[in-house]
Motif scaffolding. Sequence first.
Motif, short mmCIF file in Angstrom:
data_model
loop_
_atom_site.label_atom_id
_atom_site.label_comp_id
_atom_site.label_asym_id
_atom_site.label_seq_id
_atom_site.Cartn_x
_atom_site.Cartn_y
_atom_site.Cartn_z
N ASN A 274 26.86 -46.36 67.13
CA ASN A 274 26.12 -46.40 65.86
C ASN A 274 26.49 -47.63 65.04
OD1 ASN A 274 24.95 -44.00 66.64
ND2 ASN A 274 26.45 -42.75 65.55
N GLY A 275 26.60 -48.76 65.73
CA GLY A 275 26.83 -50.02 65.05
C GLY A 275 28.30 -50.37 64.81
N LYS A 276 29.20 -49.43 65.11
CA LYS A 276 30.62 -49.71 64.87
C LYS A 276 31.35 -49.85 66.20
CE LYS A 276 31.07 -46.91 60.72
NZ LYS A 276 31.21 -45.49 60.52
N SER A 277 32.26 -50.82 66.28
CA SER A 277 33.10 -50.95 67.47
C SER A 277 34.17 -49.87 67.44
CB SER A 277 33.79 -52.32 67.49
OG SER A 277 32.82 -53.32 67.60
N VAL A 278 34.31 -49.16 68.54
CA VAL A 278 35.35 -48.14 68.62
C VAL A 278 36.15 -48.35 69.89
CG1 VAL A 278 34.05 -46.41 67.31
CG2 VAL A 278 33.85 -46.48 69.81
N SER A 279 37.40 -47.94 69.85
CA SER A 279 38.29 -48.10 70.99
C SER A 279 39.28 -46.95 70.97
CB SER A 279 39.01 -49.45 70.84
OG SER A 279 39.62 -49.77 72.05
N ARG A 280 39.46 -46.26 72.09
CA ARG A 280 40.38 -45.12 72.15
C ARG A 280 41.05 -45.07 73.52
NH1 ARG A 280 38.80 -44.92 67.59
NH2 ARG A 280 38.19 -43.12 66.30
N ASP A 281 42.26 -44.51 73.55
CA ASP A 281 42.90 -44.21 74.84
C ASP A 281 42.47 -42.80 75.23
OD1 ASP A 281 44.21 -46.62 74.76
OD2 ASP A 281 45.99 -45.78 73.78
N ILE A 282 41.92 -42.67 76.43
CA ILE A 282 41.40 -41.37 76.85
C ILE A 282 41.77 -41.10 78.31
CG2 ILE A 282 39.42 -41.29 75.28
CD1 ILE A 282 37.74 -42.31 77.70
N GLU A 283 41.68 -39.84 78.70
CA GLU A 283 41.82 -39.50 80.12
C GLU A 283 40.62 -40.04 80.88
OE1 GLU A 283 44.15 -35.53 81.21
OE2 GLU A 283 42.29 -35.14 80.15
N ASP A 284 40.83 -40.39 82.13
CA ASP A 284 39.73 -40.90 82.96
C ASP A 284 38.56 -39.92 83.02
OD1 ASP A 284 42.42 -41.85 83.85
OD2 ASP A 284 41.20 -43.21 85.08
N ARG A 285 38.88 -38.63 83.04
CA ARG A 285 37.83 -37.62 83.25
C ARG A 285 37.06 -37.26 81.98
NH1 ARG A 285 41.53 -32.18 84.16
NH2 ARG A 285 43.03 -32.64 82.51
N THR A 286 37.39 -37.87 80.86
CA THR A 286 36.71 -37.54 79.60
C THR A 286 35.22 -37.85 79.71
OG1 THR A 286 38.72 -38.19 78.44
CG2 THR A 286 36.71 -37.98 77.10
N LEU A 287 34.40 -36.85 79.39
CA LEU A 287 32.96 -37.08 79.40
C LEU A 287 32.56 -37.83 78.13
CD1 LEU A 287 31.91 -33.51 80.55
CD2 LEU A 287 31.73 -35.61 81.92
N LEU A 288 31.46 -38.53 78.21
CA LEU A 288 31.00 -39.27 77.03
C LEU A 288 30.78 -38.31 75.86
CD1 LEU A 288 30.13 -41.88 75.67
CD2 LEU A 288 27.83 -41.53 76.60
N VAL A 289 30.21 -37.14 76.13
CA VAL A 289 29.95 -36.20 75.03
C VAL A 289 31.25 -35.72 74.39
CG1 VAL A 289 29.79 -34.06 76.42
CG2 VAL A 289 28.51 -34.27 74.27
N GLU A 290 32.29 -35.55 75.19
CA GLU A 290 33.60 -35.15 74.65
C GLU A 290 34.17 -36.29 73.81
OE1 GLU A 290 34.91 -32.35 78.46
OE2 GLU A 290 35.60 -34.43 78.35
N PHE A 291 33.99 -37.51 74.30
CA PHE A 291 34.46 -38.67 73.56
C PHE A 291 33.80 -38.73 72.18
CE2 PHE A 291 34.13 -43.28 72.59
CZ PHE A 291 35.49 -43.57 72.50
N LEU A 292 32.49 -38.55 72.18
CA LEU A 292 31.75 -38.64 70.92
C LEU A 292 32.15 -37.52 69.96
CD1 LEU A 292 28.20 -39.43 72.37
CD2 LEU A 292 29.70 -41.04 71.15
#
Lengths: 155, 264
Positions: A9-27
């Motif tokens: 949504n126009g903002k740069s985001v960066s996070r440490d996540i597990e490899d298996r994280t789904l995009l919907v879980e990330f959001l």
Amino acid sequence: MPTVSMTVNGKSVSRDIEDRTLLVEFLRDHLGLTGTHVGCDTSQCGACVVHIDGKSVKSCTMLAVQAEGVTVTTIEGLATDGKLHPMQEAFREHHGLQCGFCTPGMVMSAVDLVKRHPNPSEETIRHGLEGNICRCTGYHNIVRAVQAAATNMRG
Amino acid sequence: MYNFTYHRASSVSDAAKLLGQDAESKILAGGQTLLPTLKQRLAQPSHVVDIGGIGELQGIKVSADKVVIGAGTRHAAVAMSAEVARAIPALAKLAGGIGDPQVRNMGTIGGSLANNDPAADYPAAVLGLGATVHTNKRAIAADDFFKGMFETALDDQEIITSVEFPVPQKAGYMKFPNPASRYAMVGVMVAQTKAGVRVAVTGAGPSVFRWQDAEKALASKFAAAALDGLAAKADGLNSDMHGSAEYRAHLIGVMARRAVAEAG
């Protein structure tokens, strides 16, 4: 844990996540953008639809790491300056929702549909929304909303 | 989903190298089958090698006598390609009927073929049009590629790179989709090609197959009426909650006639 970076949504985001994280879980869980819903979790219902570089995809069927470097738009990113997107406005105007659970995905799919088909027939809309399931409305008002939005978006 | 280590491959040779490091590695193309499978814990790969971003696997090349589609090409790109629609309209139509728009924006032709779901659409196109599947190791003719339910001639870590479709004189594809999943209850690709008439059936059996009785009948006259009185055999076809083997056998005849009519 890998680091994933993308524009949401126009903002740069960066996070440490597990490899298996789904995009919907990330959001939802990592960014707190809970407008994107998890319905069936089996790629069928479309409640989780977001745009990746302008194309609609099911965010429950994509890894967050696959989205490295892309531009994501969620339902929260559609309105501009407090003004609803014409598709959101049309859903409101034409009562294209009842419980509202499917609505974020339905709106995101419909925006992509109208981009590809600026003047869609009823058949095109019904066929184009095959990936989104609504258990309340019977779809009639959703189709009306998409038709009205397409007219408004053509200007 | 069990956890795994994710890798993004930069090229086909990079992907092959990454896969070679561990026997339990899996290729991720569009993910529209692999991710649901992982979510249900039906598979537990140690490493997932993402080939979705490899440029050399993308793209469609159309020439006078063939259509070559890069393995990483999304279904939506094939469905919306004006060039494919001109050369092999049945192929563009088939791609446009896979899953739903969101699945078509992610799913790839290579992924669909490597998976070889018994009810997937692309296997019918590849077998029906007599295509050749190119991999990072060899070229495999359609007739040698599909081995059984979810089984292909591919080695464990072989990567499909492109699919080469000879342009037929005419072809048609019709499917009766399951109304919930959009997978084919039965889908039939018929094609009149330089090498003769081919009829490929998906959805009905454990894997895509050629209906040779129909091929013979259509070879003498390529018209829907040539199939009148011809019935597919129910032996060995799928029976499940969606339909019996006999029902599917009947659908094969109906879809084949409609596909011939569609081919014109």
